[in-house]
Design a protein around this motif. Structure first.
Motif, PDB file in Angstrom:
ATOM      1  N   LEU A  14       0.837  -1.204   0.000  1.00 54.62           N
ATOM      2  CA  LEU A  14       0.000   0.000   0.000  1.00 54.62           C
ATOM      3  C   LEU A  14       0.870   1.251   0.000  1.00 54.62           C
ATOM      4  O   LEU A  14       0.548   2.235  -0.670  1.00 54.62           O
ATOM      5  N   SER A  15       1.960   1.212   0.727  1.00 52.08           N
ATOM      6  CA  SER A  15       2.881   2.345   0.768  1.00 52.08           C
ATOM      7  C   SER A  15       3.468   2.618  -0.616  1.00 52.08           C
ATOM      8  O   SER A  15       3.593   3.776  -1.024  1.00 52.08           O
ATOM      9  N   ILE A  16       3.815   1.572  -1.327  1.00 55.85           N
ATOM     10  CA  ILE A  16       4.340   1.716  -2.697  1.00 55.85           C
ATOM     11  C   ILE A  16       3.302   2.406  -3.577  1.00 55.85           C
ATOM     12  O   ILE A  16       3.619   3.320  -4.334  1.00 55.85           O
ATOM     13  N   LEU A  17       2.051   1.988  -3.456  1.00 58.27           N
ATOM     14  CA  LEU A  17       0.979   2.623  -4.223  1.00 58.27           C
ATOM     15  C   LEU A  17       0.793   4.078  -3.793  1.00 58.27           C
ATOM     16  O   LEU A  17       0.725   4.977  -4.630  1.00 58.27           O
ATOM     17  N   LYS A  18       0.707   4.282  -2.494  1.00 60.45           N
ATOM     18  CA  LYS A  18       0.429   5.611  -1.951  1.00 60.45           C
ATOM     19  C   LYS A  18       1.522   6.607  -2.304  1.00 60.45           C
ATOM     20  O   LYS A  18       1.245   7.778  -2.556  1.00 60.45           O
ATOM     21  N   ASN A  19       2.759   6.147  -2.347  1.00 60.00           N
ATOM     22  CA  ASN A  19       3.891   7.033  -2.635  1.00 60.00           C
ATOM     23  C   ASN A  19       4.222   7.107  -4.121  1.00 60.00           C
ATOM     24  O   ASN A  19       5.274   7.597  -4.501  1.00 60.00           O
ATOM     25  N   ASP A  20       3.298   6.593  -4.946  1.00 62.40           N
ATOM     26  CA  ASP A  20       3.416   6.705  -6.410  1.00 62.40           C
ATOM     27  C   ASP A  20       4.662   6.015  -6.950  1.00 62.40           C
ATOM     28  O   ASP A  20       5.289   6.491  -7.890  1.00 62.40           O
ATOM     29  N   LYS A  21       5.044   4.888  -6.329  1.00 62.81           N
ATOM     30  CA  LYS A  21       6.224   4.140  -6.769  1.00 62.81           C
ATOM     31  C   LYS A  21       5.838   2.869  -7.540  1.00 62.81           C
ATOM     32  O   LYS A  21       6.698   2.167  -8.054  1.00 62.81           O
ATOM     33  N   ALA A  22       4.550   2.570  -7.608  1.00 63.12           N
ATOM     34  CA  ALA A  22       4.091   1.331  -8.256  1.00 63.12           C
ATOM     35  C   ALA A  22       4.227   1.427  -9.770  1.00 63.12           C
ATOM     36  O   ALA A  22       4.023   2.483 -10.366  1.00 63.12           O
ATOM     37  N   LYS A  23       4.592   0.311 -10.378  1.00 68.21           N
ATOM     38  CA  LYS A  23       4.683   0.230 -11.834  1.00 68.21           C
ATOM     39  C   LYS A  23       3.408  -0.356 -12.431  1.00 68.21           C
ATOM     40  O   LYS A  23       3.140  -0.190 -13.619  1.00 68.21           O
ATOM     41  N   ALA A  24       2.632  -1.049 -11.595  1.00 68.63           N
ATOM     42  CA  ALA A  24       1.397  -1.683 -12.062  1.00 68.63           C
ATOM     43  C   ALA A  24       0.490  -1.935 -10.863  1.00 68.63           C
ATOM     44  O   ALA A  24       0.940  -1.895  -9.716  1.00 68.63           O
ATOM     45  N   ILE A  25      -0.781  -2.187 -11.162  1.00 64.43           N
ATOM     46  CA  ILE A  25      -1.723  -2.575 -10.120  1.00 64.43           C
ATOM     47  C   ILE A  25      -2.677  -3.600 -10.722  1.00 64.43           C
ATOM     48  O   ILE A  25      -3.130  -3.449 -11.860  1.00 64.43           O
ATOM     49  N   ARG A  26      -2.917  -4.663  -9.999  1.00 62.18           N
ATOM     50  CA  ARG A  26      -3.846  -5.684 -10.470  1.00 62.18           C
ATOM     51  C   ARG A  26      -5.263  -5.146 -10.379  1.00 62.18           C
ATOM     52  O   ARG A  26      -5.605  -4.434  -9.439  1.00 62.18           O
ATOM     53  N   PHE A  27      -6.088  -5.536 -11.350  1.00 64.81           N
ATOM     54  CA  PHE A  27      -7.484  -5.114 -11.311  1.00 64.81           C
ATOM     55  C   PHE A  27      -8.168  -5.615 -10.048  1.00 64.81           C
ATOM     56  O   PHE A  27      -9.010  -4.918  -9.473  1.00 64.81           O
ATOM     57  N   SER A  28      -7.795  -6.798  -9.586  1.00 61.87           N
ATOM     58  CA  SER A  28      -8.411  -7.331  -8.363  1.00 61.87           C
ATOM     59  C   SER A  28      -8.061  -6.459  -7.155  1.00 61.87           C
ATOM     60  O   SER A  28      -8.908  -6.224  -6.282  1.00 61.87           O
ATOM     61  N   THR A  29      -6.836  -5.944  -7.118  1.00 61.51           N
ATOM     62  CA  THR A  29      -6.426  -5.046  -6.036  1.00 61.51           C
ATOM     63  C   THR A  29      -7.157  -3.721  -6.145  1.00 61.51           C
ATOM     64  O   THR A  29      -7.661  -3.191  -5.155  1.00 61.51           O
ATOM     65  N   LEU A  30      -7.235  -3.191  -7.357  1.00 53.19           N
ATOM     66  CA  LEU A  30      -7.940  -1.931  -7.587  1.00 53.19           C
ATOM     67  C   LEU A  30      -9.404  -2.066  -7.196  1.00 53.19           C
ATOM     68  O   LEU A  30      -9.975  -1.182  -6.543  1.00 53.19           O
ATOM     69  N   GLU A  31     -10.012  -3.188  -7.557  1.00 52.23           N
ATOM     70  CA  GLU A  31     -11.411  -3.434  -7.210  1.00 52.23           C
ATOM     71  C   GLU A  31     -11.596  -3.479  -5.691  1.00 52.23           C
ATOM     72  O   GLU A  31     -12.533  -2.881  -5.142  1.00 52.23           O
ATOM     73  N   ALA A  32     -10.689  -4.164  -4.999  1.00 58.16           N
ATOM     74  CA  ALA A  32     -10.777  -4.266  -3.540  1.00 58.16           C
ATOM     75  C   ALA A  32     -10.609  -2.899  -2.876  1.00 58.16           C
ATOM     76  O   ALA A  32     -11.317  -2.577  -1.916  1.00 58.16           O
ATOM     77  N   ILE A  33      -9.697  -2.085  -3.396  1.00 59.87           N
ATOM     78  CA  ILE A  33      -9.496  -0.739  -2.859  1.00 59.87           C
ATOM     79  C   ILE A  33     -10.742   0.114  -3.095  1.00 59.87           C
ATOM     80  O   ILE A  33     -11.207   0.814  -2.195  1.00 59.87           O
ATOM     81  N   CYS A  34     -11.301   0.022  -4.296  1.00 63.55           N
ATOM     82  CA  CYS A  34     -12.514   0.788  -4.611  1.00 63.55           C
ATOM     83  C   CYS A  34     -13.680   0.355  -3.729  1.00 63.55           C
ATOM     84  O   CYS A  34     -14.466   1.194  -3.276  1.00 63.55           O
ATOM     85  N   THR A  35     -13.779  -0.936  -3.467  1.00 61.29           N
ATOM     86  CA  THR A  35     -14.836  -1.439  -2.585  1.00 61.29           C
ATOM     87  C   THR A  35     -14.648  -0.892  -1.177  1.00 61.29           C
ATOM     88  O   THR A  35     -15.588  -0.382  -0.563  1.00 61.29           O
TER      89      THR A  35
END
Length: 71
Positions: A32-53
């Motif tokens: 989550l820190s990698i995502l939050k700090n804009d360091k991610a190169k990709a995100i799985r749709f399943s992860t994105l869906e879970a975050i949106c939920t």
């Protein structure tokens, strides 16, 4: 990369901590820190869906395209 991840903005709007989101989504604080700090190169749709939920939002609330972003 011109894709900006506004996870911190949505967390603030929902008054949710990274710890709480981590528990709800089932991904590690480190990832989550990698995502939050804009360091991610990709995100799985399943992860994105879970975050949106968990945050009751749309993918567009988290992901943003900026043509002039310099990372």
């Amino acid at each position: 990369m011109a894709i900006i991840i506004n996870l911190d903005v949505m967390l603030a709007k929902r008054k949710m901590s990274v710890t709480e989101l981590s528990q709800r989504v089932g991904i590690t604080m480190a990832n989550l820190s990698i995502l939050k700090n804009d360091k991610a190169k990709a995100i799985r749709f399943s992860t994105l869906e879970a975050i949106c939920t968990a945050l009751d939002c749309q993918p567009g609330d988290i992901l943003e395209y900026r043509a002039d972003a310099h990372h």
